[in-house]
Design an enzyme around this catalytic site. Sequence first.
Site, PDB file in Angstrom:
ATOM      1  N   ASP A  14      -2.233  23.296 -64.565  1.00  0.00           N
ATOM      2  CA  ASP A  14      -3.447  24.090 -64.753  1.00  0.00           C
ATOM      3  C   ASP A  14      -3.969  23.786 -66.154  1.00  0.00           C
ATOM      4  OD1 ASP A  14      -5.290  26.107 -65.458  1.00  0.00           O
ATOM      5  OD2 ASP A  14      -4.352  27.550 -64.110  1.00  0.00           O
ATOM      6  N   TYR A  21     -15.830  26.746 -67.171  1.00  0.00           N
ATOM      7  CA  TYR A  21     -16.649  27.708 -67.900  1.00  0.00           C
ATOM      8  C   TYR A  21     -16.095  28.063 -69.267  1.00  0.00           C
ATOM      9  CZ  TYR A  21     -13.357  30.658 -65.264  1.00  0.00           C
ATOM     10  OH  TYR A  21     -12.227  31.185 -64.671  1.00  0.00           O
ATOM     11  N   LYS A  22     -14.959  27.477 -69.642  1.00  0.00           N
ATOM     12  CA  LYS A  22     -14.402  27.744 -70.962  1.00  0.00           C
ATOM     13  C   LYS A  22     -14.880  26.669 -71.941  1.00  0.00           C
ATOM     14  CE  LYS A  22     -10.312  29.887 -68.844  1.00  0.00           C
ATOM     15  NZ  LYS A  22     -10.670  31.299 -69.050  1.00  0.00           N
ATOM     16  N   PHE A  32      -0.917  32.614 -65.990  1.00  0.00           N
ATOM     17  CA  PHE A  32      -2.027  33.523 -65.726  1.00  0.00           C
ATOM     18  C   PHE A  32      -1.773  34.163 -64.366  1.00  0.00           C
ATOM     19  CE2 PHE A  32      -6.383  34.544 -64.340  1.00  0.00           C
ATOM     20  CZ  PHE A  32      -6.829  35.233 -65.462  1.00  0.00           C
ATOM     21  N   ARG A  68      -7.140  37.813 -79.349  1.00  0.00           N
ATOM     22  CA  ARG A  68      -7.264  36.375 -79.078  1.00  0.00           C
ATOM     23  C   ARG A  68      -8.548  35.846 -79.695  1.00  0.00           C
ATOM     24  NH1 ARG A  68      -6.916  33.940 -73.177  1.00  0.00           N
ATOM     25  NH2 ARG A  68      -8.939  34.959 -73.197  1.00  0.00           N
TER      26      ARG A  68
END
Length: 394
Positions: A195, A220-221, A126, A369
Amino acid sequence: MSEPAERAQKLDAVDELAGKRAEFVLDDVVYLDGNSLGALPAVVPGRVEDVVRRQWGELRIRSWEESGWWTAPERIGDRIAPLVGAAPGQIVVGDSTSVNVLKALVGAVRMAGEGRDELLVDATTFPTDGYIAESAARMTGCTLRPVAPADVPGALGDRTAAVLLNHVDYRTGRLHDLPGLTAAVRAAGAVAVWDLCHSAGALPVGLDEHGVDLAVGCTYKYLNGGPGSPAYLYVRREVQGRFDSPLPGWNSHVEPFGMRSDFEAAPGALRGRVGTPDILSMLALEAALEVWDGVTVEAVRAKSLALTDFFLECVAAYVPEGRVECVTPVAHGERGSQIALRCDDAGDVMKRLIDRGVVGDFRAPDVLRFGFTPLYVGFADVERAARVLAQTLA
C-alpha cells in the site's frame, strides 16, 4: 528575527522546487495536511470545466473516443508510473484504494497457488486495509495473521500466500523496508502487496527495481488528485498473465464490447479494470499530475527530508522540553514525509492550531500529524508552524 526564521529565509532562497508553489491554489494558511488531501493544482478547475462543458456537454458520447475517455485508466496509470518507479503498461487507474486492495490481495493468493493458506497483514495498518484483509481471508479460505512489519521475515513460512504491507505507517510516518521485505516475501514463495498511499509522490518507491508483484495507492494525498480521486493498481509485467482479479467486469474483458457471457481477461494490467471509469474525477487527476512536469521524485525526497529535519529543529528550539514527543523515526531511511508528535490533549491542540492558521491533523488518542508536501510547502511555512505550535502549547 529569530535564528530559525533567518535560516528559513536562506533555505527558501535556494530551494529549487520553490517555483512549484505558484502552480497550486493556496492562501496564507500553512497547509501541512497534504498527507490526507493535497492542495488544488491551479490547472485543474479549467480542465474540469472543459471536461464538463465541452467533452460531456457538446461531444457527449463521442468523447469516449475523441476525448480519450476510454483509454484514460491506462494512460493516467502510465503518468503515475515514473513516480513509483514503474515502466509503462503496469498501472491502471480506477476504483478506490480499498477496492484495489481486495483485487490485489485475492489475486495474490490465487497467484501463490495450492498449499498456501495464510495471509500476513501489517499489524499497524490503516484500518480499512485490515478489514479488507480479513474479508479476503474469508473469501479465499486463508488464515489471517497480523504481524509487525519488522517481524515479517521471521513469520514467513511455506504456507504463506501473501503479505499486505504499508510502505509508510499512516500514524507515525515510519518508512518500512520495501526492498528488504519484498525480497524476503519472494524468497519464501509468497506474494507481497504494498500500500503506497503515504509514499507515492513523496519519496522513491522503486516497484520495478525491487521486484514488487502487486501494489495499490490513492491519488488524493501527495499526488493532489482531489477528494475521492481514483486509486490505482500496479501489476508487475512478469505476473500479469497470472493475475486473476476477484472483480472481473466488462472493462477488464478482452473484448469489452463483445458482450460475451463467458469472461476472458484482457491482456496486461487492463485486467485490473472493472466497470465504467469515473471520468470527471479521473480527468481532474490527469490535470493535477501536470505539476510533476520537470520534477524528479529524488528532488522531492531531498526537500522532504530537509523540511522534516528543519521542523524538528524548530520544534526543539521553540517548544518547551517535554511538552511533545516525536514518534516519527529520526533516521532518514526510516522516515516518510510527515512528522507525528505525541501530545497531551492533541485533539484540542490541533483545533487551536487550525484556528491560528496551521493545518495538520489529529490521530487518536494523542498524535499531532504534520504532512510535508515539498511541491508547495516552504521552509518559512515550517518555521511558522513550529512557532505557532509553541505559542499554542504555552
